[in-house]
Structures are given as C-alpha cells and as structure tokens.
Design a protein around this motif. Sequence first.
Motif, PDB file in Angstrom:
ATOM      1  N   ASN A 134     -31.185  42.050   1.986  1.00  0.00           N
ATOM      2  CA  ASN A 134     -31.883  43.043   2.820  1.00  0.00           C
ATOM      3  C   ASN A 134     -33.298  43.322   2.343  1.00  0.00           C
ATOM      4  OD1 ASN A 134     -29.616  43.294   4.398  1.00  0.00           O
ATOM      5  ND2 ASN A 134     -28.858  45.108   3.347  1.00  0.00           N
ATOM      6  N   ALA A 135     -33.559  43.131   1.060  1.00  0.00           N
ATOM      7  CA  ALA A 135     -34.896  43.374   0.506  1.00  0.00           C
ATOM      8  C   ALA A 135     -35.829  42.186   0.714  1.00  0.00           C
ATOM      9  CB  ALA A 135     -34.796  43.694  -0.981  1.00  0.00           C
ATOM     10  N   GLY A 136     -35.317  41.082   1.276  1.00  0.00           N
ATOM     11  CA  GLY A 136     -36.147  39.910   1.537  1.00  0.00           C
ATOM     12  C   GLY A 136     -36.150  38.891   0.422  1.00  0.00           C
ATOM     13  N   LYS A 137     -35.375  39.094  -0.634  1.00  0.00           N
ATOM     14  CA  LYS A 137     -35.300  38.118  -1.727  1.00  0.00           C
ATOM     15  C   LYS A 137     -34.392  36.966  -1.305  1.00  0.00           C
ATOM     16  CE  LYS A 137     -34.123  37.247  -6.441  1.00  0.00           C
ATOM     17  NZ  LYS A 137     -33.773  37.656  -7.747  1.00  0.00           N
ATOM     18  N   THR A 138     -34.876  35.742  -1.470  1.00  0.00           N
ATOM     19  CA  THR A 138     -34.133  34.554  -1.079  1.00  0.00           C
ATOM     20  C   THR A 138     -33.705  33.769  -2.300  1.00  0.00           C
ATOM     21  OG1 THR A 138     -35.326  34.402   1.017  1.00  0.00           O
ATOM     22  CG2 THR A 138     -34.244  32.402   0.252  1.00  0.00           C
ATOM     23  N   VAL A 139     -32.453  33.317  -2.290  1.00  0.00           N
ATOM     24  CA  VAL A 139     -31.893  32.507  -3.358  1.00  0.00           C
ATOM     25  C   VAL A 139     -31.411  31.198  -2.745  1.00  0.00           C
ATOM     26  CG1 VAL A 139     -30.020  32.322  -5.037  1.00  0.00           C
ATOM     27  CG2 VAL A 139     -31.164  34.503  -4.704  1.00  0.00           C
ATOM     28  N   THR A 140     -31.764  30.072  -3.374  1.00  0.00           N
ATOM     29  CA  THR A 140     -31.250  28.776  -2.964  1.00  0.00           C
ATOM     30  C   THR A 140     -29.969  28.511  -3.734  1.00  0.00           C
ATOM     31  OG1 THR A 140     -33.449  27.935  -2.471  1.00  0.00           O
ATOM     32  CG2 THR A 140     -31.724  26.299  -2.833  1.00  0.00           C
ATOM     33  N   VAL A 141     -28.901  28.156  -3.017  1.00  0.00           N
ATOM     34  CA  VAL A 141     -27.583  27.952  -3.617  1.00  0.00           C
ATOM     35  C   VAL A 141     -27.228  26.477  -3.555  1.00  0.00           C
ATOM     36  CG1 VAL A 141     -25.155  28.606  -3.553  1.00  0.00           C
ATOM     37  CG2 VAL A 141     -26.907  30.249  -2.825  1.00  0.00           C
ATOM     38  N   PRO A 142     -27.180  25.788  -4.703  1.00  0.00           N
ATOM     39  CA  PRO A 142     -26.748  24.392  -4.723  1.00  0.00           C
ATOM     40  C   PRO A 142     -25.226  24.310  -4.726  1.00  0.00           C
ATOM     41  CG  PRO A 142     -27.396  25.064  -6.916  1.00  0.00           C
ATOM     42  CD  PRO A 142     -27.631  26.255  -6.011  1.00  0.00           C
ATOM     43  N   VAL A 143     -24.675  23.318  -4.038  1.00  0.00           N
ATOM     44  CA  VAL A 143     -23.220  23.135  -3.947  1.00  0.00           C
ATOM     45  C   VAL A 143     -22.903  21.669  -4.190  1.00  0.00           C
ATOM     46  CG1 VAL A 143     -21.198  23.355  -2.476  1.00  0.00           C
ATOM     47  CG2 VAL A 143     -23.065  25.015  -2.268  1.00  0.00           C
ATOM     48  N   ALA A 144     -21.997  21.400  -5.120  1.00  0.00           N
ATOM     49  CA  ALA A 144     -21.587  20.022  -5.418  1.00  0.00           C
ATOM     50  C   ALA A 144     -20.236  19.733  -4.780  1.00  0.00           C
ATOM     51  CB  ALA A 144     -21.503  19.813  -6.926  1.00  0.00           C
ATOM     52  N   GLY A 145     -20.027  18.496  -4.379  1.00  0.00           N
ATOM     53  CA  GLY A 145     -18.752  18.081  -3.812  1.00  0.00           C
ATOM     54  C   GLY A 145     -18.868  17.705  -2.351  1.00  0.00           C
ATOM     55  N   ARG A 146     -17.802  17.149  -1.810  1.00  0.00           N
ATOM     56  CA  ARG A 146     -17.816  16.693  -0.425  1.00  0.00           C
ATOM     57  C   ARG A 146     -17.793  17.855   0.560  1.00  0.00           C
ATOM     58  NH1 ARG A 146     -13.498  12.510   0.838  1.00  0.00           N
ATOM     59  NH2 ARG A 146     -14.705  12.432   2.744  1.00  0.00           N
ATOM     60  N   ARG A 147     -16.949  18.859   0.299  1.00  0.00           N
ATOM     61  CA  ARG A 147     -16.890  20.068   1.117  1.00  0.00           C
ATOM     62  C   ARG A 147     -16.325  21.175   0.243  1.00  0.00           C
ATOM     63  NH1 ARG A 147     -18.385  20.897   5.904  1.00  0.00           N
ATOM     64  NH2 ARG A 147     -17.895  22.874   6.838  1.00  0.00           N
ATOM     65  N   TYR A 148     -16.955  22.333   0.264  1.00  0.00           N
ATOM     66  CA  TYR A 148     -16.616  23.405  -0.652  1.00  0.00           C
ATOM     67  C   TYR A 148     -16.508  24.725   0.098  1.00  0.00           C
ATOM     68  CZ  TYR A 148     -16.724  26.263  -4.852  1.00  0.00           C
ATOM     69  OH  TYR A 148     -16.406  27.144  -5.856  1.00  0.00           O
ATOM     70  N   CYS A 149     -15.487  25.507  -0.206  1.00  0.00           N
ATOM     71  CA  CYS A 149     -15.356  26.866   0.312  1.00  0.00           C
ATOM     72  C   CYS A 149     -15.835  27.814  -0.763  1.00  0.00           C
ATOM     73  CB  CYS A 149     -13.905  27.176   0.673  1.00  0.00           C
ATOM     74  SG  CYS A 149     -13.655  28.905   1.151  1.00  0.00           S
ATOM     75  N   GLY A 150     -16.835  28.590  -0.466  1.00  0.00           N
ATOM     76  CA  GLY A 150     -17.377  29.499  -1.463  1.00  0.00           C
ATOM     77  C   GLY A 150     -17.355  30.938  -1.010  1.00  0.00           C
ATOM     78  N   CYS A 151     -17.288  31.808  -1.968  1.00  0.00           N
ATOM     79  CA  CYS A 151     -17.185  33.241  -1.747  1.00  0.00           C
ATOM     80  C   CYS A 151     -18.566  33.868  -1.573  1.00  0.00           C
ATOM     81  CB  CYS A 151     -16.476  33.859  -2.946  1.00  0.00           C
ATOM     82  SG  CYS A 151     -16.314  35.631  -2.842  1.00  0.00           S
ATOM     83  N   LEU A 152     -18.721  34.659  -0.526  1.00  0.00           N
ATOM     84  CA  LEU A 152     -19.946  35.424  -0.322  1.00  0.00           C
ATOM     85  C   LEU A 152     -19.666  36.916  -0.221  1.00  0.00           C
ATOM     86  CD1 LEU A 152     -21.654  33.128   2.330  1.00  0.00           C
ATOM     87  CD2 LEU A 152     -22.460  33.536   0.011  1.00  0.00           C
ATOM     88  N   SER A 153     -18.424  37.323  -0.458  1.00  0.00           N
ATOM     89  CA  SER A 153     -18.064  38.724  -0.238  1.00  0.00           C
ATOM     90  C   SER A 153     -18.778  39.686  -1.185  1.00  0.00           C
ATOM     91  CB  SER A 153     -16.554  38.920  -0.343  1.00  0.00           C
ATOM     92  OG  SER A 153     -16.105  38.709  -1.650  1.00  0.00           O
TER      93      SER A 153
END
Length: 111
Positions: free
Chosen positions: A28-47
């Motif tokens: 909400n403050a406008g800060k952006t983070v790039t998230v790298p993900v390894a593997g063919r397909r990954y389920c990740g938590c954003l909660s």
Amino acid sequence: MHKSLVFLFALCTINGALADWEFEVTNNAGKTVTVPVAGRRYCGCLSSSQTAKIKNTNGGVMRLFSTADCTGNFVALYQGSTRSNAQWVNSASIGEDDIPSDGPYHCDPVN
C-alpha cells in the motif's frame, strides 16, 4: 490484520540466482519487491504479505487464490499483466501451465 512484505515467499527466495520465474508485489505504501521462484510450478503463501498490486513479470501463467493453499477458484494473471486491488490474494501458483504446484500447501490464516 496488517500484512507486510517481510514474509513474502520466504522459502522461494533462498537463492534468487536459481530462480526460473519471478513476479513483483507492491504494498500500500508503493514499495515493490521482486520475488524469484524456482521450480516448474510452485504454490506460495501471500497471506502474511501486503499485496496491493501484483505484476507477473516472468511467472508463466500465475493463478491468484483467495485460499491459503492454491485451491478453489482463481484469477489468472498472464505474463506482463498487473492485478491492482489484490489484497484478497492469499496464495499464488507460479510457473508452467497445466501441472500441479509444489510448495507449501497452506499458510497461516489471515486474522
């Protein structure tokens, strides 16, 4: 609950050099983070992350879920697309299309 970017995909970011995919999350403050993900397909938590905006920079076909385990109804976010008002997103599946996701299969519930 006030989400933050601190907990964002902690297991995925162990080694960004090995990343096959990536996406960006803006809080909400406008800060952006790039998230790298390894593997063919990954389920990740954003909660636990504040997700005002999500951009699929190189995440294959992303699926955004309100659930914490990448199950149920989803909104597809295609490469190059951005989803604003993404506070409802609690998990995301990133990577190759048409294969099951690996990764944590649930997150801590959002209070």
